[in-house]
Design a protein around this motif. Structure first.
Motif, PDB file in Angstrom:
ATOM      1  N   ASP A   5      14.357  20.235   1.207  1.00 36.17           N
ATOM      2  CA  ASP A   5      13.127  21.025   1.124  1.00 36.17           C
ATOM      3  C   ASP A   5      12.387  20.558  -0.125  1.00 36.17           C
ATOM      4  O   ASP A   5      12.936  20.621  -1.235  1.00 36.17           O
ATOM      5  CB  ASP A   5      13.495  22.508   1.007  1.00 36.17           C
ATOM      6  CG  ASP A   5      12.292  23.415   0.846  1.00 36.17           C
ATOM      7  OD1 ASP A   5      11.182  22.920   0.570  1.00 36.17           O
ATOM      8  OD2 ASP A   5      12.472  24.640   0.978  1.00 36.17           O
ATOM      9  N   PRO A   6      11.141  20.084  -0.007  1.00 41.82           N
ATOM     10  CA  PRO A   6      10.430  19.586  -1.191  1.00 41.82           C
ATOM     11  C   PRO A   6      10.368  20.589  -2.336  1.00 41.82           C
ATOM     12  O   PRO A   6      10.399  20.198  -3.508  1.00 41.82           O
ATOM     13  CB  PRO A   6       9.028  19.261  -0.659  1.00 41.82           C
ATOM     14  CG  PRO A   6       9.244  18.965   0.796  1.00 41.82           C
ATOM     15  CD  PRO A   6      10.347  19.888   1.220  1.00 41.82           C
ATOM     16  N   SER A   7      10.302  21.883  -2.022  1.00 45.36           N
ATOM     17  CA  SER A   7      10.208  22.891  -3.076  1.00 45.36           C
ATOM     18  C   SER A   7      11.500  23.034  -3.869  1.00 45.36           C
ATOM     19  O   SER A   7      11.501  23.593  -4.968  1.00 45.36           O
ATOM     20  CB  SER A   7       9.809  24.249  -2.485  1.00 45.36           C
ATOM     21  OG  SER A   7      10.859  24.770  -1.680  1.00 45.36           O
ATOM     22  N   ARG A   8      12.594  22.497  -3.327  1.00 44.47           N
ATOM     23  CA  ARG A   8      13.881  22.543  -4.019  1.00 44.47           C
ATOM     24  C   ARG A   8      14.216  21.210  -4.679  1.00 44.47           C
ATOM     25  O   ARG A   8      15.320  21.011  -5.175  1.00 44.47           O
ATOM     26  CB  ARG A   8      14.995  22.892  -3.021  1.00 44.47           C
ATOM     27  CG  ARG A   8      14.782  24.193  -2.281  1.00 44.47           C
ATOM     28  CD  ARG A   8      15.261  25.369  -3.063  1.00 44.47           C
ATOM     29  NE  ARG A   8      16.714  25.444  -3.091  1.00 44.47           N
ATOM     30  CZ  ARG A   8      17.394  26.388  -3.742  1.00 44.47           C
ATOM     31  NH1 ARG A   8      16.741  27.300  -4.436  1.00 44.47           N
ATOM     32  NH2 ARG A   8      18.708  26.397  -3.717  1.00 44.47           N
ATOM     33  N   ALA A  59       1.060  11.773  -9.047  1.00 42.93           N
ATOM     34  CA  ALA A  59       0.243  11.842  -7.835  1.00 42.93           C
ATOM     35  C   ALA A  59       1.114  11.805  -6.584  1.00 42.93           C
ATOM     36  O   ALA A  59       0.862  12.537  -5.617  1.00 42.93           O
ATOM     37  CB  ALA A  59      -0.766  10.692  -7.818  1.00 42.93           C
ATOM     38  N   ALA A  60       2.150  10.966  -6.590  1.00 43.51           N
ATOM     39  CA  ALA A  60       3.048  10.889  -5.435  1.00 43.51           C
ATOM     40  C   ALA A  60       3.793  12.199  -5.240  1.00 43.51           C
ATOM     41  O   ALA A  60       3.955  12.680  -4.108  1.00 43.51           O
ATOM     42  CB  ALA A  60       4.032   9.737  -5.616  1.00 43.51           C
ATOM     43  N   ALA A  61       4.265  12.783  -6.341  1.00 47.40           N
ATOM     44  CA  ALA A  61       4.975  14.060  -6.252  1.00 47.40           C
ATOM     45  C   ALA A  61       4.059  15.156  -5.712  1.00 47.40           C
ATOM     46  O   ALA A  61       4.457  15.949  -4.849  1.00 47.40           O
ATOM     47  CB  ALA A  61       5.527  14.449  -7.620  1.00 47.40           C
ATOM     48  N   ALA A  62       2.829  15.202  -6.213  1.00 47.62           N
ATOM     49  CA  ALA A  62       1.879  16.216  -5.757  1.00 47.62           C
ATOM     50  C   ALA A  62       1.607  16.056  -4.263  1.00 47.62           C
ATOM     51  O   ALA A  62       1.556  17.042  -3.517  1.00 47.62           O
ATOM     52  CB  ALA A  62       0.587  16.119  -6.564  1.00 47.62           C
ATOM     53  N   ALA A  63       1.445  14.813  -3.806  1.00 42.87           N
ATOM     54  CA  ALA A  63       1.166  14.568  -2.392  1.00 42.87           C
ATOM     55  C   ALA A  63       2.356  14.944  -1.515  1.00 42.87           C
ATOM     56  O   ALA A  63       2.174  15.343  -0.359  1.00 42.87           O
ATOM     57  CB  ALA A  63       0.798  13.102  -2.182  1.00 42.87           C
ATOM     58  N   ALA A  64       3.568  14.802  -2.049  1.00 43.69           N
ATOM     59  CA  ALA A  64       4.769  15.129  -1.287  1.00 43.69           C
ATOM     60  C   ALA A  64       5.165  16.600  -1.421  1.00 43.69           C
ATOM     61  O   ALA A  64       6.134  17.033  -0.790  1.00 43.69           O
ATOM     62  CB  ALA A  64       5.930  14.244  -1.741  1.00 43.69           C
ATOM     63  N   GLY A  65       4.449  17.349  -2.252  1.00 45.39           N
ATOM     64  CA  GLY A  65       4.772  18.755  -2.453  1.00 45.39           C
ATOM     65  C   GLY A  65       6.014  18.990  -3.275  1.00 45.39           C
ATOM     66  O   GLY A  65       6.692  20.013  -3.125  1.00 45.39           O
ATOM     67  N   VAL A  66       6.311  18.039  -4.180  1.00 41.81           N
ATOM     68  CA  VAL A  66       7.523  18.116  -5.008  1.00 41.81           C
ATOM     69  C   VAL A  66       7.158  18.481  -6.441  1.00 41.81           C
ATOM     70  O   VAL A  66       6.282  17.847  -7.033  1.00 41.81           O
ATOM     71  CB  VAL A  66       8.263  16.756  -4.992  1.00 41.81           C
ATOM     72  CG1 VAL A  66       9.445  16.768  -5.948  1.00 41.81           C
ATOM     73  CG2 VAL A  66       8.717  16.409  -3.584  1.00 41.81           C
ATOM     74  N   GLY A 122       0.801  -1.220   0.000  1.00 39.39           N
ATOM     75  CA  GLY A 122       0.000   0.000   0.000  1.00 39.39           C
ATOM     76  C   GLY A 122       0.832   1.267   0.000  1.00 39.39           C
ATOM     77  O   GLY A 122       0.298   2.358  -0.230  1.00 39.39           O
ATOM     78  N   LEU A 123       2.136   1.133   0.223  1.00 41.97           N
ATOM     79  CA  LEU A 123       3.034   2.289   0.214  1.00 41.97           C
ATOM     80  C   LEU A 123       3.679   2.514  -1.151  1.00 41.97           C
ATOM     81  O   LEU A 123       4.508   3.420  -1.295  1.00 41.97           O
ATOM     82  CB  LEU A 123       4.117   2.118   1.278  1.00 41.97           C
ATOM     83  CG  LEU A 123       3.605   2.045   2.724  1.00 41.97           C
ATOM     84  CD1 LEU A 123       4.768   1.844   3.687  1.00 41.97           C
ATOM     85  CD2 LEU A 123       2.821   3.303   3.086  1.00 41.97           C
ATOM     86  N   MET A 124       3.304   1.702  -2.135  1.00 42.75           N
ATOM     87  CA  MET A 124       3.775   1.955  -3.498  1.00 42.75           C
ATOM     88  C   MET A 124       3.164   3.251  -4.015  1.00 42.75           C
ATOM     89  O   MET A 124       2.075   3.660  -3.594  1.00 42.75           O
ATOM     90  CB  MET A 124       3.378   0.785  -4.414  1.00 42.75           C
ATOM     91  CG  MET A 124       4.104  -0.523  -4.108  1.00 42.75           C
ATOM     92  SD  MET A 124       3.383  -1.959  -4.963  1.00 42.75           S
ATOM     93  CE  MET A 124       3.676  -1.533  -6.698  1.00 42.75           C
ATOM     94  N   LYS A 125       3.870   3.933  -4.920  1.00 44.03           N
ATOM     95  CA  LYS A 125       3.259   5.094  -5.570  1.00 44.03           C
ATOM     96  C   LYS A 125       1.951   4.662  -6.242  1.00 44.03           C
ATOM     97  O   LYS A 125       1.904   3.559  -6.792  1.00 44.03           O
ATOM     98  CB  LYS A 125       4.229   5.682  -6.614  1.00 44.03           C
ATOM     99  CG  LYS A 125       5.472   6.319  -5.994  1.00 44.03           C
ATOM    100  CD  LYS A 125       6.443   6.806  -7.065  1.00 44.03           C
ATOM    101  CE  LYS A 125       7.087   5.649  -7.809  1.00 44.03           C
ATOM    102  NZ  LYS A 125       8.132   6.078  -8.776  1.00 44.03           N
ATOM    103  N   PRO A 126       0.891   5.453  -6.116  1.00 42.48           N
ATOM    104  CA  PRO A 126       0.853   6.901  -5.869  1.00 42.48           C
ATOM    105  C   PRO A 126       1.023   7.363  -4.427  1.00 42.48           C
ATOM    106  O   PRO A 126       0.976   8.562  -4.170  1.00 42.48           O
ATOM    107  CB  PRO A 126      -0.538   7.282  -6.389  1.00 42.48           C
ATOM    108  CG  PRO A 126      -1.374   6.077  -6.162  1.00 42.48           C
ATOM    109  CD  PRO A 126      -0.446   4.919  -6.455  1.00 42.48           C
ATOM    110  N   HIS A 127       1.186   6.448  -3.486  1.00 41.83           N
ATOM    111  CA  HIS A 127       1.490   6.883  -2.122  1.00 41.83           C
ATOM    112  C   HIS A 127       2.843   7.589  -2.143  1.00 41.83           C
ATOM    113  O   HIS A 127       3.783   7.133  -2.798  1.00 41.83           O
ATOM    114  CB  HIS A 127       1.533   5.674  -1.190  1.00 41.83           C
ATOM    115  CG  HIS A 127       1.444   6.032   0.256  1.00 41.83           C
ATOM    116  ND1 HIS A 127       2.487   6.644   0.939  1.00 41.83           N
ATOM    117  CD2 HIS A 127       0.431   5.885   1.165  1.00 41.83           C
ATOM    118  CE1 HIS A 127       2.127   6.848   2.191  1.00 41.83           C
ATOM    119  NE2 HIS A 127       0.891   6.397   2.362  1.00 41.83           N
ATOM    120  N   PRO A 128       2.983   8.700  -1.408  1.00 38.91           N
ATOM    121  CA  PRO A 128       4.243   9.456  -1.455  1.00 38.91           C
ATOM    122  C   PRO A 128       5.321   8.927  -0.531  1.00 38.91           C
ATOM    123  O   PRO A 128       6.352   9.585  -0.342  1.00 38.91           O
ATOM    124  CB  PRO A 128       3.799  10.858  -1.008  1.00 38.91           C
ATOM    125  CG  PRO A 128       2.661  10.599  -0.074  1.00 38.91           C
ATOM    126  CD  PRO A 128       1.924   9.413  -0.662  1.00 38.91           C
TER     127      PRO A 128
END
Length: 236
Positions: free
Chosen positions: A174-177, A189-196, A155-161
């Motif tokens: 820093d996710p923004s960097r 989806a994983a990137a969006a959830a992680a703020g990357v 269950g931790l596979m992407k799309p889970h972040p």
């Protein structure tokens, strides 16, 4: 579909950390044996273990072995049989490594970012053992600070972040960097959830359309990684 140099430079200028998916952006892992064949064999194995009822007709026809494995894992979390299936898939992935085909310009792009002291990690739904084996064949192991792949908890596979967050924490990033480079809706989806921020790699229009449908910006999708390297060198 190719993003403009300006849009790529805007995206990569702040980047100090790169999170790479393996199968797609770095290589075609199943170039020597199509993933669809692995998925069919996995379905047969699921049937042999008596878990075939976990899959709908549409799921049985999927060409993505990870999606098939994830579905069975959702239906039977923690099952010893699911552990057996995951290990079977890992063996198929390891067998595929010698026939894997490098994604054009991935190797030089990885080496360029490394030379610029940008820190890279692999965040993949493949086994981390497979990522390590492939990178060793290309002489790229030293370019990556860490490798995060499938765990026993499917269950931790992407799309889970989960894998992205582990990599960010390990690198103190820093996710923004950071920047995620992926080729599937689950990567986005994983990137969006992680703020990357996300850069999509799409080797054909079908993959590009799937990324756009998932929410990726068309100006942040490339069909050729050489354009990313060109934009990177232009600002170096």
């Amino acid at each position: 579909m190719t993003a403009s140099t300006d849009s790529l430079q805007e995206l990569i200028t702040p980047v100090q950390y790169v999170l790479w998916d393996l199968d797609g952006p770095i290589c075609r892992l199943f170039a020597g044996r199509p993933a669809g064949g692995i998925a069919r064999d996995l379905v047969h194995k699921i049937d042999a273990l008596g878990l075939g009822g976990s899959l709908s007709p549409a799921e049985r026809a999927r060409r993505d072995p990870h999606a098939v494995l994830l579905r069975v894992g959702e239906q039977h979390p923690g099952s010893d049989l699911v552990v057996e299936l995951e290990e079977w898939l890992t063996r198929q992935e390891l067998t595929a490594v010698p026939g894997a085909r490098p994604t054009p310009y991935a190797d030089p792009l990885i080496r360029t970012w490394t030379a610029l002291r940008v820190v890279s990690a692999v965040t993949t739904n493949n086994s981390a053992r497979v990522a390590a084996a492939y990178l060793e064949t290309r002489g790229l192991a030293g370019c990556f600070a860490s490798l995060y792949g499938r765990t026993g908890d499917l269950g931790l596979m992407k799309p889970h972040p989960y894998s992205l967050r582990r990599a960010l924490t390990a690198m103190g990033a820093d996710p923004s960097r950071a920047l995620m480079i992926g080729d599937s809706p689950s990567d986005y989806a994983a990137a969006a959830a992680a703020g990357v921020p996300f850069l999509g790699y799409a080797r054909n229009e079908e993959k590009a359309a799937a990324l756009v449908d998932a929410g990726a910006r068309p100006t942040h999708i490339v069909a050729d990684l050489s354009h990313v390297r060109t934009a990177l060198l232009a600002q170096a």
